[in-house]
Design a protein around this motif. Structure first.
Motif, PDB file in Angstrom:
ATOM      1  N   ALA A  82     -47.772  -5.473 -15.140  1.00 49.56           N
ATOM      2  CA  ALA A  82     -48.236  -6.353 -13.855  1.00 49.56           C
ATOM      3  C   ALA A  82     -47.907  -7.511 -13.461  1.00 49.56           C
ATOM      4  N   ALA A  83     -48.145  -8.648 -13.977  1.00 51.53           N
ATOM      5  CA  ALA A  83     -47.859  -9.768 -14.402  1.00 51.53           C
ATOM      6  C   ALA A  83     -46.699 -10.222 -13.748  1.00 51.53           C
ATOM      7  N   TYR A  84     -45.247  -9.555 -13.818  1.00 49.46           N
ATOM      8  CA  TYR A  84     -44.090 -10.445 -12.617  1.00 49.46           C
ATOM      9  C   TYR A  84     -45.249 -10.001 -12.015  1.00 49.46           C
ATOM     10  N   TYR A  85     -45.078  -9.161 -11.151  1.00 57.17           N
ATOM     11  CA  TYR A  85     -45.114  -8.686 -10.018  1.00 57.17           C
ATOM     12  C   TYR A  85     -46.509  -8.685  -9.294  1.00 57.17           C
ATOM     13  N   VAL A  86     -47.629  -9.478  -9.744  1.00 57.50           N
ATOM     14  CA  VAL A  86     -48.059  -9.623  -9.021  1.00 57.50           C
ATOM     15  C   VAL A  86     -47.891 -11.974  -8.561  1.00 57.50           C
ATOM     16  N   THR A  87     -47.136 -12.176 -10.123  1.00 50.34           N
ATOM     17  CA  THR A  87     -46.587 -13.591  -9.626  1.00 50.34           C
ATOM     18  C   THR A  87     -45.055 -13.672  -8.706  1.00 50.34           C
ATOM     19  N   GLN A  88     -44.544 -12.694  -8.838  1.00 51.39           N
ATOM     20  CA  GLN A  88     -43.711 -12.293  -7.764  1.00 51.39           C
ATOM     21  C   GLN A  88     -44.869 -12.332  -6.188  1.00 51.39           C
ATOM     22  N   GLY A  89     -45.437 -11.589  -6.015  1.00 56.64           N
ATOM     23  CA  GLY A  89     -45.842 -11.639  -5.150  1.00 56.64           C
ATOM     24  C   GLY A  89     -46.588 -12.528  -4.564  1.00 56.64           C
ATOM     25  N   SER A  90     -47.090 -13.654  -4.942  1.00 59.95           N
ATOM     26  CA  SER A  90     -47.721 -14.685  -5.012  1.00 59.95           C
ATOM     27  C   SER A  90     -46.972 -16.083  -4.370  1.00 59.95           C
ATOM     28  N   ALA A  91     -45.439 -15.491  -4.800  1.00 62.87           N
ATOM     29  CA  ALA A  91     -44.817 -16.573  -4.778  1.00 62.87           C
ATOM     30  C   ALA A  91     -44.722 -17.130  -3.010  1.00 62.87           C
ATOM     31  N   TYR A  92     -44.958 -16.190  -2.231  1.00 64.32           N
ATOM     32  CA  TYR A  92     -44.786 -16.086  -0.525  1.00 64.32           C
ATOM     33  C   TYR A  92     -46.419 -17.110  -0.285  1.00 64.32           C
ATOM     34  N   GLN A 104     -27.405 -16.288   2.480  1.00 63.65           N
ATOM     35  CA  GLN A 104     -27.857 -14.619   3.076  1.00 63.65           C
ATOM     36  C   GLN A 104     -28.814 -14.688   3.730  1.00 63.65           C
ATOM     37  N   GLU A 105     -29.000 -13.081   4.721  1.00 66.36           N
ATOM     38  CA  GLU A 105     -29.900 -13.172   5.621  1.00 66.36           C
ATOM     39  C   GLU A 105     -31.006 -11.762   5.378  1.00 66.36           C
ATOM     40  N   PHE A 106     -31.919 -11.115   5.844  1.00 62.87           N
ATOM     41  CA  PHE A 106     -32.768 -10.535   6.148  1.00 62.87           C
ATOM     42  C   PHE A 106     -33.354  -9.970   6.589  1.00 62.87           C
ATOM     43  N   GLY A 107     -33.388  -9.246   7.446  1.00 61.52           N
ATOM     44  CA  GLY A 107     -33.767  -9.205   8.987  1.00 61.52           C
ATOM     45  C   GLY A 107     -35.490  -8.507   7.780  1.00 61.52           C
ATOM     46  N   VAL A 108     -36.363  -8.593   7.061  1.00 56.59           N
ATOM     47  CA  VAL A 108     -37.318  -8.567   7.023  1.00 56.59           C
ATOM     48  C   VAL A 108     -38.196  -9.183   6.156  1.00 56.59           C
ATOM     49  N   PRO A 109     -39.453  -9.821   6.575  1.00 56.38           N
ATOM     50  CA  PRO A 109     -40.053 -10.335   6.222  1.00 56.38           C
ATOM     51  C   PRO A 109     -40.878 -10.373   5.178  1.00 56.38           C
ATOM     52  N   TYR A 110     -41.004 -11.158   3.611  1.00 51.86           N
ATOM     53  CA  TYR A 110     -41.798 -10.346   2.730  1.00 51.86           C
ATOM     54  C   TYR A 110     -41.048  -9.269   1.826  1.00 51.86           C
ATOM     55  N   VAL A 111     -40.041  -9.454   1.954  1.00 52.36           N
ATOM     56  CA  VAL A 111     -39.215  -7.921   1.475  1.00 52.36           C
ATOM     57  C   VAL A 111     -39.265  -7.965   0.067  1.00 52.36           C
ATOM     58  N   HIS A 112     -39.751  -8.377  -0.892  1.00 52.21           N
ATOM     59  CA  HIS A 112     -39.975  -9.104  -1.639  1.00 52.21           C
ATOM     60  C   HIS A 112     -41.727  -7.823  -2.100  1.00 52.21           C
ATOM     61  N   LEU A 113     -41.829  -7.521  -1.118  1.00 50.98           N
ATOM     62  CA  LEU A 113     -43.550  -6.707  -1.254  1.00 50.98           C
ATOM     63  C   LEU A 113     -42.717  -5.084  -1.387  1.00 50.98           C
ATOM     64  N   TYR A 114     -41.180  -5.097  -0.997  1.00 48.29           N
ATOM     65  CA  TYR A 114     -41.319  -3.346  -0.845  1.00 48.29           C
ATOM     66  C   TYR A 114     -41.120  -3.588  -3.015  1.00 48.29           C
ATOM     67  N   VAL A 115     -40.636  -3.696  -3.486  1.00 45.03           N
ATOM     68  CA  VAL A 115     -40.688  -4.130  -4.817  1.00 45.03           C
ATOM     69  C   VAL A 115     -42.185  -4.190  -5.573  1.00 45.03           C
ATOM     70  N   VAL A 116     -43.052  -5.267  -5.025  1.00 43.35           N
ATOM     71  CA  VAL A 116     -43.864  -5.406  -5.813  1.00 43.35           C
ATOM     72  C   VAL A 116     -44.702  -4.429  -5.501  1.00 43.35           C
ATOM     73  N   VAL A 117     -45.276  -4.226  -4.634  1.00 45.06           N
ATOM     74  CA  VAL A 117     -45.930  -2.906  -4.295  1.00 45.06           C
ATOM     75  C   VAL A 117     -45.503  -1.580  -5.056  1.00 45.06           C
ATOM     76  N   PRO A 118     -44.649  -1.416  -4.890  1.00 47.78           N
ATOM     77  CA  PRO A 118     -44.925  -0.055  -5.236  1.00 47.78           C
ATOM     78  C   PRO A 118     -44.326  -0.646  -7.431  1.00 47.78           C
ATOM     79  N   MET A 119     -44.438  -0.642  -7.624  1.00 47.83           N
ATOM     80  CA  MET A 119     -44.078  -1.346  -8.835  1.00 47.83           C
ATOM     81  C   MET A 119     -45.494  -1.181  -9.724  1.00 47.83           C
ATOM     82  N   LEU A 120     -46.655  -2.569  -8.685  1.00 52.81           N
ATOM     83  CA  LEU A 120     -47.681  -2.400  -8.937  1.00 52.81           C
ATOM     84  C   LEU A 120     -48.980  -0.746  -8.974  1.00 52.81           C
ATOM     85  N   ALA A 121     -47.940  -0.271  -8.303  1.00 48.48           N
ATOM     86  CA  ALA A 121     -48.439   1.010  -7.914  1.00 48.48           C
ATOM     87  C   ALA A 121     -48.423   2.140  -9.256  1.00 48.48           C
TER      88      ALA A 121
END
Length: 145
Positions: A82-92, A104-121
């Motif tokens: 969990a440590a990597y994903y907790v720290t990735q989520g906290s980076a925001y 690069q540009e991406f229209g979704v704010p906090y896009v990394h949370l789409y990785v963080v939340v499933p990985m922590l799940a």
């Protein structure tokens, strides 16, 4: 051994392998490591993050498959996974932190949370399945031998 015995270990192994490889797939490119506009200190932290992924993923593999007590192995592997994903989520929450660097540009704010939340799940599912197995095999007590 039953499938229930191996499922949490396989989930943690998958998480570990993703943790080891994806930071390099995402960051070892012209927008990150080879970005000519990045100062040296930014590159230092990017390298630290990639190395953290390798370290944590390797520790997760070691504790997932080690011969230590099952509950110790489970708890340690879960926390490491969990440590990597907790720290990735906290980076925001750091001042000036953004999900993307130019060009690069991406229209979704906090896009990394789409990785963080499933990985922590997945980490939570692996932990829950293994705890459930412990209870089913003797009320949460370690197996002999």
């Amino acid at each position: 051994m039953t499938t229930l015995y191996y499922t949490p270990r396989l989930l943690l192994t998958l998480i570990a392998l993703i943790t080891i490889t994806v930071p390099y797939l995402a960051d070892y490119n012209p927008t990150h490591v080879f970005n000519p506009t990045w100062p040296g200190h930014a590159r230092l932290h990017n390298g630290q993050t990639m190395s953290l992924g390798v370290y944590l993923g390797s520790m997760t593999l070691w504790k997932t498959w080690s011969s230590s007590s099952e509950q110790d192995r489970l708890w340690t592997a879960t926390v490491i996974a969990a440590a990597y994903y907790v720290t990735q989520g906290s980076a925001y929450y750091y001042p000036g932190a953004t999900a993307w660097d130019p060009p690069q540009e991406f229209g979704v704010p906090y896009v990394h949370l789409y990785v963080v939340v499933p990985m922590l799940a997945l980490v939570g599912v692996a932990y829950g399945l293994e705890r459930w197995r412990f209870v089913g095999e003797g009320g949460g007590k370690e197996k002999a031998g």
